[in-house]
Design an enzyme around this catalytic site. Structure first.
Site, PDB file in Angstrom:
ATOM      1  N   ARG A   1      -0.893   2.238  -3.213  1.00  0.00           N
ATOM      2  CA  ARG A   1      -2.917   2.052  -3.711  1.00  0.00           C
ATOM      3  C   ARG A   1      -3.673   0.856  -3.159  1.00  0.00           C
ATOM      4  NH1 ARG A   1      -0.082   0.807  -9.401  1.00  0.00           N
ATOM      5  NH2 ARG A   1       1.496  -1.068  -8.086  1.00  0.00           N
TER       6      ARG A   1
ATOM      7  N   LYS B   1      12.579  -7.621 -14.871  1.00  0.00           N
ATOM      8  CA  LYS B   1      11.260  -7.665 -15.033  1.00  0.00           C
ATOM      9  C   LYS B   1      10.480  -7.513 -16.270  1.00  0.00           C
ATOM     10  CE  LYS B   1       9.865  -5.677 -11.093  1.00  0.00           C
ATOM     11  NZ  LYS B   1       9.018  -4.406  -9.900  1.00  0.00           N
TER      12      LYS B   1
ATOM     13  N   HIS C   1       1.985   7.783 -11.241  1.00  0.00           N
ATOM     14  CA  HIS C   1       3.102   7.956 -10.720  1.00  0.00           C
ATOM     15  C   HIS C   1       3.159   9.813 -10.508  1.00  0.00           C
ATOM     16  CE1 HIS C   1       4.661   4.373 -12.939  1.00  0.00           C
ATOM     17  NE2 HIS C   1       5.274   4.329 -11.490  1.00  0.00           N
TER      18      HIS C   1
ATOM     19  N   SER D   1       0.758   0.518 -14.649  1.00  0.00           N
ATOM     20  CA  SER D   1       0.813   0.370 -15.497  1.00  0.00           C
ATOM     21  C   SER D   1       1.031  -0.892 -16.192  1.00  0.00           C
ATOM     22  CB  SER D   1       2.880   0.603 -15.765  1.00  0.00           C
ATOM     23  OG  SER D   1       3.513   1.570 -14.992  1.00  0.00           O
TER      24      SER D   1
HETATM   25  P1  ADP Z   1       7.891  -1.162  -9.207  1.00  0.00           P
HETATM   26  O1  ADP Z   1       8.170  -1.867 -10.376  1.00  0.00           O
HETATM   27  O2  ADP Z   1       8.693  -0.800  -8.445  1.00  0.00           O
HETATM   28  O3  ADP Z   1       6.794  -1.514  -8.368  1.00  0.00           O
HETATM   29  P2  ADP Z   1       6.302   0.942 -10.313  1.00  0.00           P
HETATM   30  O4  ADP Z   1       6.637   1.937 -11.399  1.00  0.00           O
HETATM   31  O5  ADP Z   1       5.165  -0.371 -11.029  1.00  0.00           O
HETATM   32  O6  ADP Z   1       7.918   0.619 -10.090  1.00  0.00           O
HETATM   33  O7  ADP Z   1       6.142   1.677  -9.144  1.00  0.00           O
HETATM   34  C1  ADP Z   1       7.125   2.588  -8.479  1.00  0.00           C
HETATM   35  C2  ADP Z   1       5.835   2.810  -7.687  1.00  0.00           C
HETATM   36  O8  ADP Z   1       5.288   3.827  -7.436  1.00  0.00           O
HETATM   37  C3  ADP Z   1       5.671   1.392  -6.489  1.00  0.00           C
HETATM   38  O9  ADP Z   1       5.531   2.377  -5.090  1.00  0.00           O
HETATM   39  C4  ADP Z   1       4.154   2.163  -6.086  1.00  0.00           C
HETATM   40  O10 ADP Z   1       3.365   1.617  -6.440  1.00  0.00           O
HETATM   41  C5  ADP Z   1       3.528   3.806  -7.162  1.00  0.00           C
HETATM   42  N1  ADP Z   1       2.515   3.914  -8.038  1.00  0.00           N
HETATM   43  C6  ADP Z   1       2.745   3.076  -8.714  1.00  0.00           C
HETATM   44  N2  ADP Z   1       1.452   3.342  -9.172  1.00  0.00           N
HETATM   45  C7  ADP Z   1       1.347   4.053  -8.837  1.00  0.00           C
HETATM   46  C8  ADP Z   1      -0.980   4.688  -8.659  1.00  0.00           C
HETATM   47  N3  ADP Z   1      -1.239   4.653  -9.139  1.00  0.00           N
HETATM   48  N4  ADP Z   1      -1.357   4.985  -7.171  1.00  0.00           N
HETATM   49  C9  ADP Z   1      -0.383   5.013  -6.138  1.00  0.00           C
HETATM   50  N5  ADP Z   1       1.478   5.247  -6.529  1.00  0.00           N
HETATM   51  C10 ADP Z   1       1.538   4.165  -7.286  1.00  0.00           C
END
Ligand code: ADP
Length: 165
Positions: free
Chosen positions: A95, A46, A22, A133
């Site tokens: 990703r 979630k 992030h 995460s």
């Molecule tokens: P959500 O529940 O909306 O997917 P996340 O916190 O999992 O929330 O992710 C928020 C955003 O950050 C999403 O667009 C996700 O693809 C991106 N994201 C999460 N981890 C990474 C990473 N390692 N590299 C790039 N983007 C990421």
């Protein structure tokens, strides 16, 4: 008099908890925008490990030295939240191919809900390409080392949460 218009975007997500993936995306977004609203979804459905207040707090700590970052929580539809702030750009991280299907569905659905908001995707560095995460929570649960994936204070809070310290 010269008026400068700030380029603003939102970067919404669960951030349960914030990872180096992030943070990678936030830094890239700051190259493109003057203000990036890191927007933490209050998505109880979630079943997040951290409460929205805890997640907000961790995001604030992780980004406190970054100029131009605002951290806020939001409820409801992300397009409504963006519109309420007068922001038209939403950033998502992309990703491995595994993200593509879900993100594509989200963009097309959000477009149906509102034409005023456009999504752009940013790619992390190869080091962060497979970070999520969910994976980090699994590793932490199994007692694995997570310091390479999240800031040290996040690793500490995660271990506390799963009663490892
Ligand atoms: P959500 O529940 O909306 O997917 P996340 O916190 O999992 O929330 O992710 C928020 C955003 O950050 C999403 O667009 C996700 O693809 C991106 N994201 C999460 N981890 C990474 C990473 N390692 N590299 C790039 N983007 C990421």
């Amino acid at each position: 008099m010269i008026f400068t218009v700030k380029r603003r975007a939102i970067y919404p997500g669960s951030f349960d908890p914030i990872t180096k993936g992030h943070i990678d995306i936030i830094k890239r977004a700051l190259y493109l925008f003057d203000e990036v609203y890191v927007s933490v979804a209050n998505n109880w459905h979630k079943n997040p490990l951290f409460s929205v207040e805890e997640r907000l707090n961790l995001v604030k700590r992780a980004t406190k030295s970054f100029k131009g970052v605002k951290v806020e929580g939001f409820d409801g539809l992300v397009v409504d939240y963006a519109k309420s702030k007068g922001i038209r750009i939403m950033i998502r991280g992309l990703r491995a191919i595994s993200d593509f299907d879900y993100e594509f569905q989200m963009v097309l659905t959000n477009r149906k809900l509102s034409k005023a908001v456009e999504t752009i995707f940013l790619m992390p560095s190869e080091d962060n390409f497979f970070l999520s995460s969910r994976l980090i929570k699994e590793i932490a649960n199994l007692g694995g080392a997570i310091n390479q994936f999240v800031p040290a204070f996040v690793a500490k809070e995660l271990k506390k949460k799963i009663h490892l310290i």
